[in-house]
Design an enzyme around this catalytic site. Structure first.
Site, PDB file in Angstrom:
ATOM      1  N   CYS A   1     -11.667  -3.146  -9.192  1.00  0.00           N
ATOM      2  CA  CYS A   1     -10.246  -2.952  -8.925  1.00  0.00           C
ATOM      3  C   CYS A   1      -9.952  -2.340  -7.562  1.00  0.00           C
ATOM      4  CB  CYS A   1      -9.606  -2.105 -10.024  1.00  0.00           C
ATOM      5  SG  CYS A   1     -10.306  -0.443 -10.218  1.00  0.00           S
TER       6      CYS A   1
ATOM      7  N   ASP B   1      -0.252   5.182   0.784  1.00  0.00           N
ATOM      8  CA  ASP B   1      -0.508   6.167   1.838  1.00  0.00           C
ATOM      9  C   ASP B   1      -0.683   5.484   3.190  1.00  0.00           C
ATOM     10  OD1 ASP B   1      -0.564   7.638  -0.453  1.00  0.00           O
ATOM     11  OD2 ASP B   1      -2.676   8.219  -0.311  1.00  0.00           O
TER      12      ASP B   1
ATOM     13  N   ASP C   1       0.841  -1.188   0.000  1.00  0.00           N
ATOM     14  CA  ASP C   1       0.000   0.000   0.000  1.00  0.00           C
ATOM     15  C   ASP C   1       0.885   1.249   0.000  1.00  0.00           C
ATOM     16  OD1 ASP C   1      -2.434   1.571   0.394  1.00  0.00           O
ATOM     17  OD2 ASP C   1      -1.714   1.817   2.454  1.00  0.00           O
TER      18      ASP C   1
ATOM     19  N   CYS D   1      -6.256   2.230  -8.127  1.00  0.00           N
ATOM     20  CA  CYS D   1      -7.698   2.300  -8.383  1.00  0.00           C
ATOM     21  C   CYS D   1      -8.146   3.747  -8.198  1.00  0.00           C
ATOM     22  CB  CYS D   1      -8.458   1.389  -7.429  1.00  0.00           C
ATOM     23  SG  CYS D   1     -10.253   1.645  -7.487  1.00  0.00           S
TER      24      CYS D   1
ATOM     25  N   ASP E   1      -1.783  -0.543   5.842  1.00  0.00           N
ATOM     26  CA  ASP E   1      -2.165  -0.015   7.155  1.00  0.00           C
ATOM     27  C   ASP E   1      -3.659  -0.114   7.428  1.00  0.00           C
ATOM     28  OD1 ASP E   1      -2.701   1.969   5.169  1.00  0.00           O
ATOM     29  OD2 ASP E   1      -2.827   3.486   6.753  1.00  0.00           O
TER      30      ASP E   1
ATOM     31  N   HIS F   1     -11.295   4.899  -8.382  1.00  0.00           N
ATOM     32  CA  HIS F   1     -12.744   4.980  -8.183  1.00  0.00           C
ATOM     33  C   HIS F   1     -13.119   5.251  -6.729  1.00  0.00           C
ATOM     34  CE1 HIS F   1     -12.127   2.191 -11.702  1.00  0.00           C
ATOM     35  NE2 HIS F   1     -12.894   3.136 -12.236  1.00  0.00           N
TER      36      HIS F   1
END
Length: 329
Positions: A104, A13, A11, A94, A131, A96
Site C-alpha cells: 500500500c 504533507d 498527497d 499507508c 510533491d 508502514h
C-alpha cells in the site's frame, strides 16, 4: 463496473499542508495550509472533480508516530477543508515503513486498487498531485497524469487549477465496420486544422462548414463502399462525429444547451438542439433535387438522426428555401 469519474488523488504533507523539518505533523501548531489550496480545490470541485487523499505516514500507530499525536491535526485539517466546501470522498493512509515492503505504500497502488478494480477512474481526466517523485510514479502506475507540486509550471496551486481547467477538449474515434473505416480527430478549443476526406466532395464541403462555423478542428478520413452508394459513408461518419463530440464535451460543464436560427440567402434553417443526454430527432423540409454533386439529398435527415442518436441530443431541424445547396448548407 461503476460510473467512471474525474478523480484527483492528492498527497497530504508538502502538497495540501506544509511539511515541517522533522517530517511529522504531530501537533496542531504545525498545521499550515499551502497557499491557494482551498481556492484551487473549490474551482476543481466546481468543475466536477472528486478528491481522494493518499499519504504515506511512516510508522503511524507506533511509538514513532502514535495515533493520539497524528489524529488531532489531521482531523482539524479535514474539518477546515469541509467547512470551506471541500470533501475528500476517501482518505487512504499507508502506516508502514519503507523497509516493510508493503503493497500500500506509494508508489504502489494498493491504497487505491479498488478504484481500478471497479473501473471508477476516468483515466484521461484524472490526476495525481504530489510533491515527490513517488507521487509521479503512482500516477504512472495508475495510468493517469501526474502533477509535481512545486516544480516548474506547477509552482503554485493557482497554476495547477489553471492547467487542469484549461485542458483542450479532444477526442479521437476509430470506427471500422464491414462497409466503412473511419479515423476522426476533433479539438473543440482550436479551429486551426480541418482536413476532411470522405470520398464525397459535397459531403466534405458540408463538414468543413460545420467545423468552421462550430469553431473546432476536424481531421477526418473515411474509406467507404462508395462503389455501392453513399449511404454507409454518410451514416457511419455521423455516428463517429456524434461519438467524438460526446467524448470531447465530457460532462458538458460550462457550455450552453440550446441554439439557433440561420439564414442562408433565400434558405432559412430553424435549429433547436438540447444536449440533454436524451436522443430525439425531428426533421421538416423537402428538397427538390435528388443529388447535389455526388451527395444524395435523402441522406441529410439520416445524417442528423444518426448524429443526434450518438450524441444523445434532442435535435429539431426545420428547413425551407429554393436552392437545395443552400438549404443543406
Amino acid at each position: 463496473m461503476m460510473k467512471q469519474r474525474k478523480i484527483i488523488f492528492i498527497d497530504r504533507d508538502g502538497t495540501l499542508i506544509e511539511e515541517p523539518e522533522d517530517k511529522q505533523i504531530d501537533h496542531i501548531d504545525k498545521l499550515k495550509f499551502m497557499p491557494g489550496v482551498i481556492s484551487a480545490l473549490l474551482q476543481l470541485r466546481q468543475a466536477g472533480y472528486c478528491f481522494v487523499l493518499i499519504s504515506n505516514q511512516d510508522g503511524l500507530g507506533t511509538s514513532s508516530l502514535p495515533h493520539e499525536q497524528f489524529s488531532p491535526p489531521h482531523e482539524v485539517m479535514l474539518r477546515i477543508f469541509l467547512s470551506q466546501g471541500i470533501a475528500f470522498e476517501a482518505v487512504r493512509i499507508c502506516p508502514h515503513f519503507q523497509y516493510e515492503n508493503c503493497d500500500c505504500r506509494k508508489p504502489k497502488i494498493g491504497l487505491v486498487l479498488d478504484y481500478l478494480n471497479q473501473q471508477q477512474i476516468l483515466l484521461e481526466h484524472s490526476y495525481v498531485i504530489g510533491d515527490r517523485q513517488t507521487d509521479m510514479q503512482l500516477a504512472k502506475n495508475l495510468g493517469i497524469k501526474g502533477i509535481h507540486y512545486g516544480q516548474s509550471e506547477f509552482i503554485t496551486w493557482e497554476k495547477i487549477a489553471e492547467t487542469i481547467l484549461t485542458q483542450p477538449r479532444l477526442a479521437t474515434v476509430s470506427r471500422k465496420t464491414n462497409e466503412t473505416e473511419i479515423q476522426l480527430q476533433i479539438n473543440l478549443d482550436c479551429a486551426d486544422q480541418t482536413m476532411i476526406d470522405t470520398g464525397l466532395d459535397f459531403f466534405n464541403h458540408m463538414l468543413e462548414q460545420l467545423a468552421k462555423h462550430g469553431g473546432f478542428s476536424l481531421v477526418l478520413k473515411v474509406n467507404g463502399d462508395l462503389e455501392i452508394d453513399d449511404h454507409h459513408t454518410v451514416e457511419d461518419t455521423a455516428i463517429a462525429l456524434g461519438n467524438a463530440l460526446s467524448l470531447a464535451l465530457d460532462d458538458k460543464r460550462g457550455i450552453n444547451r440550446y441554439g439557433f436560427v440561420l439564414p442562408m440567402d433565400e434558405a432559412l434553417a430553424n435549429i433547436a438542439i438540447d444536449l440533454s443526454g436524451r436522443n430525439y430527432f425531428d426533421f421538416k423540409g423537402e428538397f427538390t433535387r435528388e443529388k447535389v454533386g455526388d451527395f444524395s439529398t435523402e441522406l441529410v435527415p439520416h445524417f442528423f438522426r444518426s448524429f443526434a442518436d450518438t450524441l444523445k441530443a434532442a435535435l429539431h431541424i426545420h428547413i425551407q428555401g429554393e436552392n437545395t445547396h443552400h438549404m443543406i448548407e
